[in-house]
Write a protein that holds these residues in place. Structure first.
Motif, mmCIF file in Angstrom:
data_model
loop_
_atom_site.group_PDB
_atom_site.id
_atom_site.type_symbol
_atom_site.label_atom_id
_atom_site.label_comp_id
_atom_site.label_asym_id
_atom_site.label_seq_id
_atom_site.Cartn_x
_atom_site.Cartn_y
_atom_site.Cartn_z
ATOM 1 N N THR A 188 4.131 -7.460 0.959
ATOM 2 C CA THR A 188 2.812 -7.037 0.473
ATOM 3 C C THR A 188 2.938 -6.445 -0.927
ATOM 4 N N ASN A 189 1.791 -6.201 -1.546
ATOM 5 C CA ASN A 189 1.788 -5.737 -2.941
ATOM 6 C C ASN A 189 2.077 -4.247 -3.097
ATOM 7 N N SER A 190 1.978 -3.504 -2.005
ATOM 8 C CA SER A 190 2.216 -2.058 -2.119
ATOM 9 C C SER A 190 2.942 -1.552 -0.880
ATOM 10 N N THR A 191 3.622 -0.452 -1.043
ATOM 11 C CA THR A 191 4.325 0.166 0.078
ATOM 12 C C THR A 191 3.396 1.132 0.800
ATOM 13 N N GLY A 192 3.742 1.463 2.012
ATOM 14 C CA GLY A 192 2.923 2.418 2.758
ATOM 15 C C GLY A 192 3.159 3.838 2.262
ATOM 16 N N ASP A 193 2.081 4.618 2.228
ATOM 17 C CA ASP A 193 2.178 6.026 1.829
ATOM 18 C C ASP A 193 2.255 6.904 3.064
ATOM 19 N N LEU A 194 3.077 7.936 2.990
ATOM 20 C CA LEU A 194 3.233 8.868 4.102
ATOM 21 C C LEU A 194 2.718 10.239 3.690
ATOM 22 N N PRO A 195 1.841 10.861 4.510
ATOM 23 C CA PRO A 195 1.354 12.207 4.184
ATOM 24 C C PRO A 195 2.471 13.232 4.359
ATOM 25 N N ILE A 196 2.611 14.127 3.392
ATOM 26 C CA ILE A 196 3.674 15.128 3.464
ATOM 27 C C ILE A 196 3.126 16.552 3.383
ATOM 28 N N GLY A 197 1.808 16.691 3.601
ATOM 29 C CA GLY A 197 1.212 18.024 3.657
ATOM 30 C C GLY A 197 0.362 18.357 2.457
ATOM 31 N N ASP A 198 -0.646 19.228 2.691
ATOM 32 C CA ASP A 198 -1.541 19.699 1.624
ATOM 33 C C ASP A 198 -2.244 18.546 0.915
ATOM 34 N N GLY A 199 -2.553 17.481 1.660
ATOM 35 C CA GLY A 199 -3.261 16.357 1.072
ATOM 36 C C GLY A 199 -2.410 15.470 0.187
ATOM 37 N N GLN A 200 -1.104 15.694 0.158
ATOM 38 C CA GLN A 200 -0.218 14.911 -0.695
ATOM 39 C C GLN A 200 0.441 13.791 0.105
ATOM 40 N N THR A 201 0.696 12.681 -0.585
ATOM 41 C CA THR A 201 1.380 11.546 0.031
ATOM 42 C C THR A 201 2.502 11.084 -0.887
ATOM 43 N N VAL A 202 3.412 10.316 -0.307
ATOM 44 C CA VAL A 202 4.491 9.750 -1.109
ATOM 45 C C VAL A 202 4.770 8.336 -0.608
ATOM 46 N N ALA A 203 4.992 7.433 -1.538
ATOM 47 C CA ALA A 203 5.350 6.056 -1.174
ATOM 48 C C ALA A 203 6.780 6.075 -0.654
ATOM 49 N N ARG A 204 6.984 5.466 0.505
ATOM 50 C CA ARG A 204 8.288 5.549 1.160
ATOM 51 C C ARG A 204 9.350 4.663 0.528
ATOM 52 N N SER A 205 8.938 3.719 -0.314
ATOM 53 C CA SER A 205 9.922 2.843 -0.953
ATOM 54 C C SER A 205 9.311 2.230 -2.209
ATOM 55 N N ILE A 206 9.729 1.026 -2.522
ATOM 56 C CA ILE A 206 9.253 0.323 -3.706
ATOM 57 C C ILE A 206 9.304 -1.173 -3.377
ATOM 58 N N THR A 207 8.427 -1.956 -3.952
ATOM 59 C CA THR A 207 8.391 -3.379 -3.601
ATOM 60 C C THR A 207 9.412 -4.179 -4.407
ATOM 61 N N GLY A 208 9.736 -5.374 -3.897
ATOM 62 C CA GLY A 208 10.693 -6.235 -4.579
ATOM 63 C C GLY A 208 10.315 -6.552 -6.020
ATOM 64 N N PRO A 209 9.068 -7.000 -6.272
ATOM 65 C CA PRO A 209 8.685 -7.318 -7.649
ATOM 66 C C PRO A 209 8.824 -6.127 -8.606
ATOM 67 N N GLN A 210 8.671 -4.922 -8.089
ATOM 68 C CA GLN A 210 8.778 -3.744 -8.952
ATOM 69 C C GLN A 210 10.200 -3.509 -9.448
ATOM 70 N N ILE A 211 11.186 -4.053 -8.749
ATOM 71 C CA ILE A 211 12.571 -3.860 -9.190
ATOM 72 C C ILE A 211 13.223 -5.141 -9.705
ATOM 73 N N PHE A 212 12.612 -6.279 -9.435
ATOM 74 C CA PHE A 212 13.215 -7.553 -9.855
ATOM 75 C C PHE A 212 12.445 -8.268 -10.956
ATOM 76 N N SER A 213 11.109 -8.202 -10.927
ATOM 77 C CA SER A 213 10.298 -9.017 -11.837
ATOM 78 C C SER A 213 10.199 -8.414 -13.237
ATOM 79 N N PHE A 214 10.191 -9.290 -14.228
ATOM 80 C CA PHE A 214 10.027 -8.858 -15.621
ATOM 81 C C PHE A 214 9.492 -10.039 -16.424
ATOM 82 N N THR A 215 9.085 -9.774 -17.658
ATOM 83 C CA THR A 215 8.574 -10.827 -18.549
ATOM 84 C C THR A 215 9.683 -11.229 -19.509
ATOM 85 N N ASP A 216 10.027 -12.514 -19.505
ATOM 86 C CA ASP A 216 11.147 -12.962 -20.340
ATOM 87 C C ASP A 216 10.711 -13.146 -21.791
#
Length: 307
Positions: A161-189
């Motif tokens: 999928t295009n985004s990772t799941g967010d996990l609530p960590i308290g006080d209304g804050q969330t954090v993405a649990r990981s990162i997607t493949g395109p975010q670490i592999f894709s680039f413009t040549d």
């Protein structure tokens, strides 16, 4: 004129009630010492009991947030480790591309390098399909299966999928649990096309194994793309590291709040051992004195004073 008299039955009743009350106080104090809790029921102190319920609810929510934060920390740590391994693998690909760009190599030597690049390509796909702490795709967003599949031509294709799941960590804050493949592999040549480092490695391997009339030139061109691939990977790892650092900050804050809640709970509902022991000793002393006085008074008779 009314005559006020204290009957024997009234005397016994008052004495019994007084000693019963003292015994009840002693039993309550002993129960508090045994349980460590000052409040046995909400009616003892309604305000304190309400606050304790609130603190208990906050503690339960904090426990859930802690579980989510632990999962996010585990997944991000796995992602950080996998990305480090990817970087090592791509650096090796750069080394091989540098060798292949040399005009002194034979076609057979370049084909040998191409075979090693095929192994690097497979390693990258394997790392890209790493699993998180729940056994799901680490770099596939919210996909449960693999992040990448291999098509009929041997190319790695992102199927997450295009985004990772967010996990609530308290006080209304969330954090993405990981990162997607395109975010670490894709680039413009350099040509302005969107590609990824796995495609670069495969294209170079194909070129070195006879797929290009100028394999040395193809290797030289691949070096720039591999550098961009490393830069993209480094950026992704920085994002992961920032999230891990943020989790540490949130965890420290949560620990501080937990300590504050624990202190308040102890103040509101906890037994003060020293004070309670002193009260118990005082109550038992008064009870013992009351029993002694009752025994002595109940044995007296008006006739004993008559001559």
């Amino acid at each position: 004129m009314p005559i006020v008299s204290t009957s024997t039955s009234a005397f016994y009743e008052r004495a019994r009630a007084s000693m019963k009350d003292l015994r009840s106080q002693a039993e309550t104090l002993q129960a508090q010492l045994g349980s460590g809790e000052k409040l046995t029921r909400a009616s003892d102190d309604p305000v304190a009991a309400a606050r304790l319920r609130t603190l208990s609810r906050l503690e339960s929510l904090s426990s859930i947030d802690t579980t989510n934060a632990d999962r996010a920390n585990a997944d991000l740590s796995l992602a950080d480790s996998a990305i480090s391994n990817m970087a090592t693998t791509i650096i090796r690909a750069q080394e091989l591309a540098t060798q292949a760009a040399s005009s002194t190599l034979t076609d057979q030597q370049r084909a040998g390098i191409g075979a090693e690049l095929d192994q690097i390509h497979d390693d990258l796909i394997s790392l890209a399909n790493s699993r998180d702490s729940n056994g799901h795709a680490l770099f596939g967003g919210e996909s449960a299966g693999n992040a990448y599949s291999v098509d009929a031509s041997g190319n790695a294709v992102y199927i997450g999928t295009n985004s990772t799941g967010d996990l609530p960590i308290g006080d209304g804050q969330t954090v993405a649990r990981s990162i997607t493949g395109p975010q670490i592999f894709s680039f413009t040549d350099a040509s302005g096309n969107t590609t990824d480092v796995m495609a670069t490695v495969k294209a170079l391997s194909d070129a070195l194994k006879g797929g290009s009339t100028d394999p040395a030139g193809a290797a030289a061109d691949a070096l720039e793309s591999l550098k961009q691939g490393i830069d993209t990977l480094t950026t992704g790892q920085t994002v992961v590291g920032t999230r891990l650092a943020w989790l540490d900050v949130v965890s420290e804050r949560r620990s501080t709040l937990t300590e504050l809640r624990t202190t308040e709970e102890a103040s509101l509902g906890g037994t003060d051992i020293a004070s309670t022991v002193a009260q118990l000793q005082q109550t038992l002393t008064v009870l013992e004195a009351s029993q002694a006085s009752f025994t002595k008074l109940s044995g007296l008779s008006l006739f004993d004073n008559l001559r």
